[in-house]
Motif scaffolding. Structure first.
Motif, PDB file in Angstrom:
ATOM      1  N   PRO A  47      50.529  30.101  53.573  1.00 56.14           N
ATOM      2  CA  PRO A  47      50.158  29.662  54.920  1.00 56.14           C
ATOM      3  C   PRO A  47      49.038  28.619  54.893  1.00 56.14           C
ATOM      4  N   PRO A  48      49.067  27.682  55.819  1.00 57.77           N
ATOM      5  CA  PRO A  48      48.001  26.679  55.897  1.00 57.77           C
ATOM      6  C   PRO A  48      46.629  27.343  55.931  1.00 57.77           C
ATOM      7  N   GLY A  49      45.742  26.839  55.087  1.00 53.66           N
ATOM      8  CA  GLY A  49      44.392  27.392  54.995  1.00 53.66           C
ATOM      9  C   GLY A  49      44.248  28.429  53.898  1.00 53.66           C
ATOM     10  N   LEU A  50      45.356  28.954  53.408  1.00 54.41           N
ATOM     11  CA  LEU A  50      45.296  29.984  52.365  1.00 54.41           C
ATOM     12  C   LEU A  50      45.894  29.505  51.036  1.00 54.41           C
ATOM     13  N   GLU A  51      45.976  28.203  50.858  1.00 53.90           N
ATOM     14  CA  GLU A  51      46.566  27.659  49.639  1.00 53.90           C
ATOM     15  C   GLU A  51      45.830  28.121  48.378  1.00 53.90           C
ATOM     16  N   SER A  52      44.534  28.303  48.463  1.00 49.79           N
ATOM     17  CA  SER A  52      43.748  28.705  47.286  1.00 49.79           C
ATOM     18  C   SER A  52      43.835  30.198  46.996  1.00 49.79           C
ATOM     19  N   ALA A  53      44.590  30.916  47.812  1.00 47.31           N
ATOM     20  CA  ALA A  53      44.759  32.353  47.552  1.00 47.31           C
ATOM     21  C   ALA A  53      45.688  32.599  46.372  1.00 47.31           C
ATOM     22  N   ALA A  54      46.585  31.661  46.076  1.00 47.89           N
ATOM     23  CA  ALA A  54      47.558  31.863  44.996  1.00 47.89           C
ATOM     24  C   ALA A  54      46.890  32.154  43.646  1.00 47.89           C
ATOM     25  N   PRO A  55      45.900  31.362  43.212  1.00 48.34           N
ATOM     26  CA  PRO A  55      45.270  31.697  41.925  1.00 48.34           C
ATOM     27  C   PRO A  55      44.495  33.017  41.972  1.00 48.34           C
ATOM     28  N   LEU A  56      43.947  33.370  43.118  1.00 50.07           N
ATOM     29  CA  LEU A  56      43.253  34.658  43.232  1.00 50.07           C
ATOM     30  C   LEU A  56      44.243  35.807  43.082  1.00 50.07           C
ATOM     31  N   ILE A  57      45.391  35.695  43.720  1.00 48.51           N
ATOM     32  CA  ILE A  57      46.419  36.731  43.608  1.00 48.51           C
ATOM     33  C   ILE A  57      46.866  36.853  42.150  1.00 48.51           C
ATOM     34  N   ALA A  58      47.006  35.718  41.477  1.00 50.85           N
ATOM     35  CA  ALA A  58      47.394  35.737  40.061  1.00 50.85           C
ATOM     36  C   ALA A  58      46.328  36.444  39.226  1.00 50.85           C
ATOM     37  N   ILE A  59      45.068  36.187  39.488  1.00 49.26           N
ATOM     38  CA  ILE A  59      43.985  36.861  38.765  1.00 49.26           C
ATOM     39  C   ILE A  59      44.047  38.358  39.023  1.00 49.26           C
ATOM     40  N   TYR A  60      44.249  38.744  40.278  1.00 48.85           N
ATOM     41  CA  TYR A  60      44.337  40.167  40.608  1.00 48.85           C
ATOM     42  C   TYR A  60      45.464  40.830  39.812  1.00 48.85           C
ATOM     43  N   ARG A  61      46.627  40.205  39.802  1.00 49.37           N
ATOM     44  CA  ARG A  61      47.773  40.785  39.091  1.00 49.37           C
ATOM     45  C   ARG A  61      47.502  40.897  37.588  1.00 49.37           C
ATOM     46  N   LYS A  62      46.882  39.883  37.019  1.00 49.36           N
ATOM     47  CA  LYS A  62      46.572  39.900  35.591  1.00 49.36           C
ATOM     48  C   LYS A  62      45.561  40.993  35.267  1.00 49.36           C
ATOM     49  N   LEU A  63      44.537  41.119  36.103  1.00 49.83           N
ATOM     50  CA  LEU A  63      43.540  42.173  35.868  1.00 49.83           C
ATOM     51  C   LEU A  63      44.134  43.557  36.066  1.00 49.83           C
ATOM     52  N   ALA A  64      44.996  43.703  37.069  1.00 51.62           N
ATOM     53  CA  ALA A  64      45.633  45.005  37.316  1.00 51.62           C
ATOM     54  C   ALA A  64      46.529  45.400  36.146  1.00 51.62           C
ATOM     55  N   ALA A  65      47.190  44.426  35.538  1.00 49.49           N
ATOM     56  CA  ALA A  65      48.030  44.718  34.374  1.00 49.49           C
ATOM     57  C   ALA A  65      47.174  45.082  33.160  1.00 49.49           C
ATOM     58  N   ARG A  66      46.046  44.405  33.019  1.00 50.77           N
ATOM     59  CA  ARG A  66      45.156  44.641  31.880  1.00 50.77           C
ATOM     60  C   ARG A  66      44.324  45.908  32.060  1.00 50.77           C
ATOM     61  N   TYR A  67      43.870  46.129  33.276  1.00 57.05           N
ATOM     62  CA  TYR A  67      43.011  47.270  33.598  1.00 57.05           C
ATOM     63  C   TYR A  67      43.609  48.003  34.799  1.00 57.05           C
TER      64      TYR A  67
END
Length: 112
Positions: A47-67
């Motif tokens: 959604p407009p204004g939330l374009e930078s959320a994609a890398p944050l979501i990726a970080i969350y998923r990576k951390l959740a998989a690791r920890y």
């Protein structure tokens, strides 16, 4: 999990117990606009204004998989790391969009 981007951002904020200012800094939005952006019903992938959320979501998923335990994810985020020049990953990620992507890349390329 089939969540919209605003739902992911709210989920991450709750899981990691981030203040509105912290989550706004991570996704590069004005804190005053955060409630409006998180209530959006847009069907856009980003959604407009939330374009930078994609890398944050990726970080969350990576951390959740690791920890799998949330407290371990938060500990990693808020602990100073040698690989980040002694800074906390959360601070590095919030400092610029480039660094937000860089933290995600670091998680992809570093051993667990």
């Amino acid at each position: 999990m089939d969540r919209s981007v605003p739902e992911w951002v709210r989920h991450i904020q709750i899981e990691w117990e981030l203040s509105p200012g912290q989550i706004a800094a991570l996704i590069r939005v004005d804190p005053a606009r955060l409630p409006e952006l998180l209530e959006t019903k847009s069907t856009a992938t980003l959604p407009p204004g939330l374009e930078s959320a994609a890398p944050l979501i990726a970080i969350y998923r990576k951390l959740a998989a690791r920890y799998p335990k949330t407290e371990d994810q938060v500990k990693w985020l808020f602990t100073e790391h040698r690989d980040f020049g002694g800074s906390k990953p959360i601070d590095v990620a919030a400092s610029s969009l480039e660094n937000l992507y860089w933290v995600g890349y670091y998680l992809d390329s570093s051993p667990a």
